[in-house]
Scaffold this active site. Structure first.
Site, PDB file in Angstrom:
ATOM      1  N   CYS A  90      47.733  40.009  34.321  1.00 23.93           N
ATOM      2  CA  CYS A  90      47.417  40.810  34.761  1.00 23.93           C
ATOM      3  C   CYS A  90      47.835  41.669  35.827  1.00 23.93           C
ATOM      4  CB  CYS A  90      46.778  39.086  35.658  1.00 23.93           C
ATOM      5  SG  CYS A  90      47.953  38.759  36.501  1.00 23.93           S
TER       6      CYS A  90
ATOM      7  N   GLY B 110      41.428  34.708  37.151  1.00 21.59           N
ATOM      8  CA  GLY B 110      40.464  34.543  35.607  1.00 21.59           C
ATOM      9  C   GLY B 110      40.058  35.519  35.312  1.00 21.59           C
ATOM     10  N   SER B 111      39.246  36.304  35.083  1.00 16.61           N
ATOM     11  CA  SER B 111      38.679  37.349  34.910  1.00 16.61           C
ATOM     12  C   SER B 111      38.307  38.122  36.395  1.00 16.61           C
ATOM     13  CB  SER B 111      37.361  38.008  34.033  1.00 16.61           C
ATOM     14  OG  SER B 111      36.293  37.352  34.385  1.00 16.61           O
ATOM     15  N   THR B 112      38.016  39.091  36.556  1.00 13.31           N
ATOM     16  CA  THR B 112      36.735  40.073  37.316  1.00 13.31           C
ATOM     17  C   THR B 112      35.780  39.442  37.711  1.00 13.31           C
ATOM     18  OG1 THR B 112      38.512  41.645  38.196  1.00 13.31           O
ATOM     19  CG2 THR B 112      36.315  42.128  39.187  1.00 13.31           C
TER      20      THR B 112
ATOM     21  N   GLU C 156      42.758  35.294  42.417  1.00 15.95           N
ATOM     22  CA  GLU C 156      43.574  35.938  41.915  1.00 15.95           C
ATOM     23  C   GLU C 156      42.841  36.563  40.049  1.00 15.95           C
ATOM     24  OE1 GLU C 156      46.926  37.123  43.208  1.00 15.95           O
ATOM     25  OE2 GLU C 156      47.611  34.320  44.195  1.00 15.95           O
TER      26      GLU C 156
ATOM     27  N   GLY D  24      34.871  36.145  38.933  1.00 17.97           N
ATOM     28  CA  GLY D  24      35.795  35.680  40.133  1.00 17.97           C
ATOM     29  C   GLY D  24      34.350  35.810  41.005  1.00 17.97           C
TER      30      GLY D  24
HETATM   31  P1  NAD Z   1      38.177  33.811  32.590  1.00 18.26           P
HETATM   32  O1  NAD Z   1      37.253  34.450  33.304  1.00 18.26           O
HETATM   33  O2  NAD Z   1      36.917  34.400  31.562  1.00 18.26           O
HETATM   34  O3  NAD Z   1      38.620  32.959  32.499  1.00 18.26           O
HETATM   35  C1  NAD Z   1      39.370  32.159  33.557  1.00 18.26           C
HETATM   36  C2  NAD Z   1      39.228  30.991  33.593  1.00 18.26           C
HETATM   37  O4  NAD Z   1      37.957  30.457  34.128  1.00 18.26           O
HETATM   38  C3  NAD Z   1      38.381  29.750  32.575  1.00 18.26           C
HETATM   39  O5  NAD Z   1      39.285  28.815  32.331  1.00 18.26           O
HETATM   40  C4  NAD Z   1      37.192  29.758  32.176  1.00 18.26           C
HETATM   41  O6  NAD Z   1      37.333  28.679  31.307  1.00 18.26           O
HETATM   42  C5  NAD Z   1      36.822  30.108  33.167  1.00 18.26           C
HETATM   43  N1  NAD Z   1      34.999  29.870  33.949  1.00 18.26           N
HETATM   44  C6  NAD Z   1      34.635  31.106  32.695  1.00 18.26           C
HETATM   45  N2  NAD Z   1      33.738  31.740  33.876  1.00 18.26           N
HETATM   46  C7  NAD Z   1      33.240  30.444  34.161  1.00 18.26           C
HETATM   47  C8  NAD Z   1      32.726  30.341  35.580  1.00 18.26           C
HETATM   48  N3  NAD Z   1      31.525  31.040  35.196  1.00 18.26           N
HETATM   49  N4  NAD Z   1      32.879  29.363  36.725  1.00 18.26           N
HETATM   50  C9  NAD Z   1      34.006  29.349  36.787  1.00 18.26           C
HETATM   51  N5  NAD Z   1      34.527  28.904  35.865  1.00 18.26           N
HETATM   52  C10 NAD Z   1      34.439  29.871  34.579  1.00 18.26           C
HETATM   53  O7  NAD Z   1      39.572  35.008  32.025  1.00 18.26           O
HETATM   54  P2  NAD Z   1      40.179  34.921  30.893  1.00 18.26           P
HETATM   55  O8  NAD Z   1      39.900  35.535  29.910  1.00 18.26           O
HETATM   56  O9  NAD Z   1      40.575  33.277  30.781  1.00 18.26           O
HETATM   57  O10 NAD Z   1      41.795  35.189  31.590  1.00 18.26           O
HETATM   58  C11 NAD Z   1      42.175  37.063  31.094  1.00 18.26           C
HETATM   59  C12 NAD Z   1      41.824  37.463  32.865  1.00 18.26           C
HETATM   60  O11 NAD Z   1      42.717  36.772  33.891  1.00 18.26           O
HETATM   61  C13 NAD Z   1      42.037  38.433  33.031  1.00 18.26           C
HETATM   62  O12 NAD Z   1      41.282  39.359  33.651  1.00 18.26           O
HETATM   63  C14 NAD Z   1      43.251  38.665  33.782  1.00 18.26           C
HETATM   64  O13 NAD Z   1      43.664  39.522  34.677  1.00 18.26           O
HETATM   65  C15 NAD Z   1      42.677  37.315  34.747  1.00 18.26           C
HETATM   66  N6  NAD Z   1      44.706  36.820  35.132  1.00 18.26           N
HETATM   67  C16 NAD Z   1      44.488  36.827  36.697  1.00 18.26           C
HETATM   68  C17 NAD Z   1      45.476  37.057  36.719  1.00 18.26           C
HETATM   69  C18 NAD Z   1      46.307  36.893  38.569  1.00 18.26           C
HETATM   70  O14 NAD Z   1      47.247  36.555  38.529  1.00 18.26           O
HETATM   71  N7  NAD Z   1      45.945  37.627  39.564  1.00 18.26           N
HETATM   72  C19 NAD Z   1      46.774  36.090  36.035  1.00 18.26           C
HETATM   73  C20 NAD Z   1      46.096  35.586  34.911  1.00 18.26           C
HETATM   74  C21 NAD Z   1      45.042  36.165  34.389  1.00 18.26           C
END
Ligand code: NAD
Length: 477
Positions: free
Chosen positions: A291, A235-237, A257, A240
């Site tokens: 990503c 997900g997002s940095t 990731e 993370g």
């Molecule tokens: P996000 O980080 O907002 O959400 C990702 C997931 O995390 C969702 O399931 C969300 O419900 C959960 N989440 C949100 N806040 C949380 C918390 N505090 N604790 C635990 N879980 C939580 O990201 P997004 O907007 O859904 O996805 C887009 C991002 O993901 C982009 O920045 C992209 O680069 C990244 N991404 C990375 C990869 C990779 O392999 N590196 C792959 C796909 C997407």
């Protein structure tokens, strides 16, 4: 969209998705309503509700983790070849239900059916096949003669490749003998819940895989749960970093990731037409919601004008519209929030002085849409050159020498992927060794294979998924 040819509509039937009015979470081998809120998941192409999901609440997280803990002992003690049989079964069932999963993914995510059918679903099945093959060979993987699983893995995934990310996470975890609590993203729960059906039909012992639909609070509850031994997050940095902080000092394992700001580097000896296709695939594929998208184009100055004209001609032929139409190249943006972020950053690009260009393009009136966009005259200081946009937006910069290309490509807090376009093999190798990116594609872009490790440097995260390396994230050290 302006095109030399008009295509008759060729929509895939939405009936294939076998969409039901409601979907349930999957805990301890059974489907049930969660104890959280009832929410509707929306079709981003027209903003109509697709189905209702009663999401998980905190008590469901407890139940799922307890079920995964109970299942862990017997599952981890099964001979690897027996675990492998379950994974092969899941892989074959994904193939058998491939059309259904592809249509469902396009409805829930907004990506063109061509991508969900030709990339997401087959690659998801391929991951299960690949890790099924490892399950009885773990002792030969280079992690000692008798590598042991970690325990209960909490897995949290984003919305851009909902089924594929679930497969990336679940397949290696199970192959190594772990059990799983997985949470799909709140805007795209459907294919993960159908994967739960497949897992139930494959007769996996109850509790080995649990799938909880829910929002960030449920993700957080999984992260904080003392019964979870390892977190795998994509997900997002920003999120993370929150997760890393909350696990710090706990001794629990983590792999991340995260985001990216990949440079696609085109040298003057590259075949221009091939590079244009790679650039289009790199950033307009999946509406740029990838990503590892090639969101920065670094082009050698002497071929910049020629390349940009060719790229603009090619973008004039892309078809933007109905994700279920088999001719569609660019589908819908996944959510209103994501669309707002793309608009905010592209407006900043104009305000900071870059030149914005899009092909003539009629966007549907309803739904979340954004036209393919190219910025020229971009400097490294511009926000569109530094921040992840996660949309079909390309920022073009130029360079004169290989060293300048490397400096500009590495001038980012991210380090997930990069592309190099040149005829010279020696230049590919020297660039690959100097680029601080987990994946470097040469004369291609956005190619995925289960046998190839994927992951980042710097703020793009740590740990690898895919390949032999992907096993390490699920084995105790
Ligand atoms: P996000 O980080 O907002 O959400 C990702 C997931 O995390 C969702 O399931 C969300 O419900 C959960 N989440 C949100 N806040 C949380 C918390 N505090 N604790 C635990 N879980 C939580 O990201 P997004 O907007 O859904 O996805 C887009 C991002 O993901 C982009 O920045 C992209 O680069 C990244 N991404 C990375 C990869 C990779 O392999 N590196 C792959 C796909 C997407």
């Amino acid at each position: 969209m302006a095109s030399r040819f008009e295509y008759a509509p060729a929509p895939e039937s939405r009936d294939i998705a076998r969409l039901r009015p409601s979907y349930q979470i999957f805990v301890n081998g059974r489907f049930r309503d969660g104890s959280g809120e009832a929410v509707k998941t929306i079709n981003p192409a027209d903003e109509t509700p697709l189905a209702e999901i009663v999401e998980a609440g905190r008590s469901d997280v407890d139940d799922a983790v307890r079920a995964a803990r109970r299942a862990f002992g017997p599952w981890s003690r099964l001979p690897g070849r027996e675990r492998g049989k379950y994974l092969f079964r899941i892989a074959r069932a994904i193939q058998e239900r491939g059309r259904e999963l592809a249509v469902l993914e396009s409805l829930d995510n907004g990506k063109p059916i061509r991508e969900s059918r030709d990339v997401d679903v087959p690659t998801a099945a391929a991951h299960f096949f690949y890790y099924a093959g490892w399950a009885d060979k773990l002792g030969y993987a280079g992690f000692g003669p008798d590598p042991q699983p970690i325990g209960v893995a909490g897995q949290i995934i984003p919305w851009n490749f909902p089924l594929l990310m679930a497969a990336w996470k679940i397949a290696p975890a199970l192959a190594c003998g772990n059990t799983v609590v997985l949470k799909p993203a709140e805007t795209t729960p459907l294919t993960a819940l159908v994967l739960a059906e497949i897992i139930a039909e494959a007769d996996l012992p109850p509790g080995v895989v649990n799938i909880l639909a829910g929002g960030p609070d449920i993700g957080q509850a999984i992260v904080e749960h003392a019964g979870v031994d390892k977190i795998a997050f994509t997900g997002s940095t920003d999120v993370g970093k929150i997760i890393q902080r909350s696990l710090a000092g706990s001794g629990r394992r983590l792999s991340l990731e995260l985001g990216g700001k990949a440079a696609n580097i085109v040298f003057d000896d590259a075949p221009i037409d091939q590079a244009v296709e790679g650039i289009v695939n790199g950033i307009f594929f999946n509406q740029g919601q990838v990503c590892c998208a090639g969101s920065r184009l670094l082009v050698q100055e002497s071929v910049a004008d020629e390349l940009i004209s060719s790229l603009q001609r090619r973008l004039g032929t892309l078809r933007v519209g109905d994700p279920l139409d088999k001719n569609t190249d660019v589908g819908a943006i996944n959510s209103a929030a994501q669309l707002a972020r793309i608009r905010e950053l592209t407006d900043a690009g104009v305000a900071e002085g870059a030149t914005r260009w899009s092909p003539p393009c009629a966007l549907p009136e309803r739904g979340y849409w954004f036209a393919p966009t190219v910025f020229t005259g971009v400097s490294q200081a511009h926000r569109i050159a530094r921040e992840e946009i996660f949309g079909p937006v390309l920022s073009v910069l130029t360079f004169r020498t290989p060293s300048e290309a490397v400096d500009k490509a590495n001038n980012t807090p991210y380090g997930l992927s990069a592309g190099v376009w040149t005829e010279k093999g020696s230049r590919i190798l020297s660039m690959a060794s100097r680029l601080r990116a987990g994946v470097v594609w040469a004369n291609t872009f956005n190619r995925f294979d289960p046998s190839s490790p994927f992951g980042g440097y710097k703020e793009s995260g740590f740990g690898r998924e895919g390949g032999r390396h992907g096993l390490e994230a699920y084995l105790a050290h």
